[in-house]
Design an enzyme around this catalytic site. Structure first.
Site, PDB file in Angstrom:
ATOM      1  N   LYS A  96      67.235  49.574 -41.705  1.00 23.13           N
ATOM      2  CA  LYS A  96      66.254  49.537 -42.232  1.00 23.13           C
ATOM      3  C   LYS A  96      65.492  50.604 -41.060  1.00 23.13           C
ATOM      4  O   LYS A  96      65.133  50.736 -40.206  1.00 23.13           O
ATOM      5  CB  LYS A  96      66.260  48.867 -42.751  1.00 23.13           C
ATOM      6  CG  LYS A  96      66.766  48.483 -44.295  1.00 23.13           C
ATOM      7  CD  LYS A  96      67.207  48.911 -45.384  1.00 23.13           C
ATOM      8  CE  LYS A  96      67.968  48.340 -45.811  1.00 23.13           C
ATOM      9  NZ  LYS A  96      69.115  47.626 -46.137  1.00 23.13           N
TER      10      LYS A  96
HETATM   11  C1  LIG Z   1      68.432  48.759 -52.339  1.00 21.23           C
HETATM   12  C2  LIG Z   1      68.851  47.837 -51.413  1.00 21.23           C
HETATM   13  N1  LIG Z   1      68.252  46.543 -51.687  1.00 21.23           N
HETATM   14  C3  LIG Z   1      69.062  45.072 -51.173  1.00 21.23           C
HETATM   15  C4  LIG Z   1      69.148  45.601 -50.264  1.00 21.23           C
HETATM   16  C5  LIG Z   1      69.799  44.083 -49.878  1.00 21.23           C
HETATM   17  O1  LIG Z   1      69.161  43.639 -48.270  1.00 21.23           O
HETATM   18  P1  LIG Z   1      69.831  43.042 -47.307  1.00 21.23           P
HETATM   19  O2  LIG Z   1      70.712  43.513 -46.840  1.00 21.23           O
HETATM   20  O3  LIG Z   1      68.951  42.510 -46.138  1.00 21.23           O
HETATM   21  O4  LIG Z   1      69.780  41.177 -48.005  1.00 21.23           O
HETATM   22  C6  LIG Z   1      69.471  46.382 -49.296  1.00 21.23           C
HETATM   23  C7  LIG Z   1      69.958  46.977 -48.192  1.00 21.23           C
HETATM   24  O5  LIG Z   1      70.860  47.524 -48.119  1.00 21.23           O
HETATM   25  C8  LIG Z   1      69.380  47.887 -50.167  1.00 21.23           C
HETATM   26  O6  LIG Z   1      69.349  49.115 -49.773  1.00 21.23           O
END
Ligand SMILES: Cc1ncc(COP(=O)(O)O)c(C=O)c1O
Length: 383
Positions: free
Chosen positions: A184
């Site tokens: 990210k």
């Molecule tokens: C569009 C989207 N939503 C949610 C997430 C979930 O994030 P996390 O991995 O911090 O739970 C991601 C992670 O890649 C994502 O790309």
């Protein structure tokens, strides 16, 4: 052309300041949720303009706490793109609710308020559009839709730290959640942030992230949790350690510089792709926006080879690519449970077969960029 060293499609941008900051926390007596979490949340609020914020172990943790806080469960429906990461649909399933998949625009990969409205039923509890790849979705349209139907609007801002919609940073108003996974725009190793302009709701999330106690994992007055804190409701164990949070503190300081790098790379790709008609970049929104350039996805438009072949051939040349995303509704569990017929979400399915993310991360050199473009041209020419 084969590169000597593998070029990943993404990598975290961590330097001496991050290393020093983590070592600093390790040398204190407090490594779990503590002052660095508070500092991270405060800085995050200052940067985005958010009214209140709670750090957690991932964006997926935020989703769990939020579903619990909103009481979403069996019989309820949640509207989501299928062109997204699996977290939100999976969370809906785990809470016994139904994810209702909506098709995306073929070129921005975002769902529209009109498409979401067509999926609303009396059981709809929440709509969760995604700010895709760092471009903002139509916030005005979705806010109006959610208000008119009395449905909760949750912004998936995993890709959107630094993104602006009509002059306002994502997170400054409404309810949004961010991810700090290593690819990210900033990373804490793993981590997530909930932001909201409803301070009481945020307090509920803060309690739910730590066993549902009336007090956070760390209380500044007691330098730790009060030993007599009581369970107000059963909660989760989603508090972020200070070892992670301190990375966020340092990375936030660097965010503008890091995002400028991502924008430089995206602009270079857009220029180069004018010579490669088989690789179609995403379209940009028509309203005023600032892009965080989280990913650089392209769609492969040729019958000469499949996207999977192209990814494999690029890998042979030591160029990495990502896949954001495979349609969720076509993945085994969802396809078997709901029996979607092919063509159910045509734009999502068209993209799902053709998408790949080209390497894009701060620090990529002009040479790296040139290698990616040369390798793409060679693969497409069958070299
Ligand atoms: C569009 C989207 N939503 C949610 C997430 C979930 O994030 P996390 O991995 O911090 O739970 C991601 C992670 O890649 C994502 O790309």
């Amino acid at each position: 052309m084969t590169r000597e060293r593998f070029l990943p499609f993404s990598k975290p941008c961590l330097g001496p300041r991050e290393i020093e900051a983590v070592c600093g926390v390790l040398q204190t007596d407090w490594i779990t949720t503590g002052p660095k979490n508070t500092e991270f949340e405060e800085k995050f609020k200052a940067y985005t303009g958010a009214v209140s914020a709670v750090a957690m172990t991932s964006e997926t943790s935020v989703m769990f706490a939020l579903f619990r806080a909103l009481g979403i469960g069996p019989g309820d429906e949640v509207i989501t793109p299928s062109m997204t990461w699996v977290s939100l649909p999976n969370t809906a399933e785990l809470f016994g609710a139904r994810p209702v998949f909506v098709d995306c625009d073929r070129d921005t990969l975002m769902i529209s308020p009109e498409a979401a409205e067509a999926a609303i039923t009396p059981r709809t509890k929440m709509i969760v559009p995604v700010h895709f790849a760092g471009a903002p979705f139509d916030r005005d349209g979705f806010t109006e839709l959610a208000d008119r139907h009395g449905i909760f609007l949750l912004e998936d801002a995993a890709h959107a730290l630094g993104t602006q919609y009509k002059g306002e940073k994502i997170g400054a108003s409404g309810t949004a959640m961010f991810s700090f996974h290593p690819i990210k725009n900033i990373t804490t190793g793993e981590g997530g942030m909930f932001v909201s302009d409803d301070v009481r709701f945020t307090a509920r999330l803060r309690s739910l992230k730590f066993h549902g106690l009336g007090q956070d994992a760390y209380d500044r007055k007691t330098f730790g949790r009060s030993p007599r804190a009581q369970v107000l409701e059963p909660g989760f164990k989603f508090n972020l350690s200070d070892i992670h949070a301190v990375l966020g503190v340092v990375q936030l300081d660097r965010l503008e510089e890091l995002n400028a790098e991502r924008r430089r790379i995206a602009a270079a790709y857009r220029r180069a792709l004018t010579e490669i008609p088989e690789l179609i970049p995403l379209a940009e929104p028509k309203y005023d926006f600032v892009h965080s350039c989280h990913l650089f996805p392209v769609r492969l438009a040729t019958d000469r080879l499949t996207r999977d072949d192209m990814m494999a051939k690029l890998k042979e040349k030591n160029i990495g690519t990502g896949l954001h995303f495979q349609s969720v509704h076509q993945q085994k569990y969802y396809a078997e449970k709901y029996g979607f017929a092919p063509g159910f979400l045509p734009a999502t399915e068209w993209n799902s077969e053709r998408l790949m993310s080209l390497p894009s991360f701060p620090g990529m050199t002009e040479e790296d960029l040139a290698d990616v473009i040369t390798a793409c041209k060679e693969v497409l020419a069958g070299v």
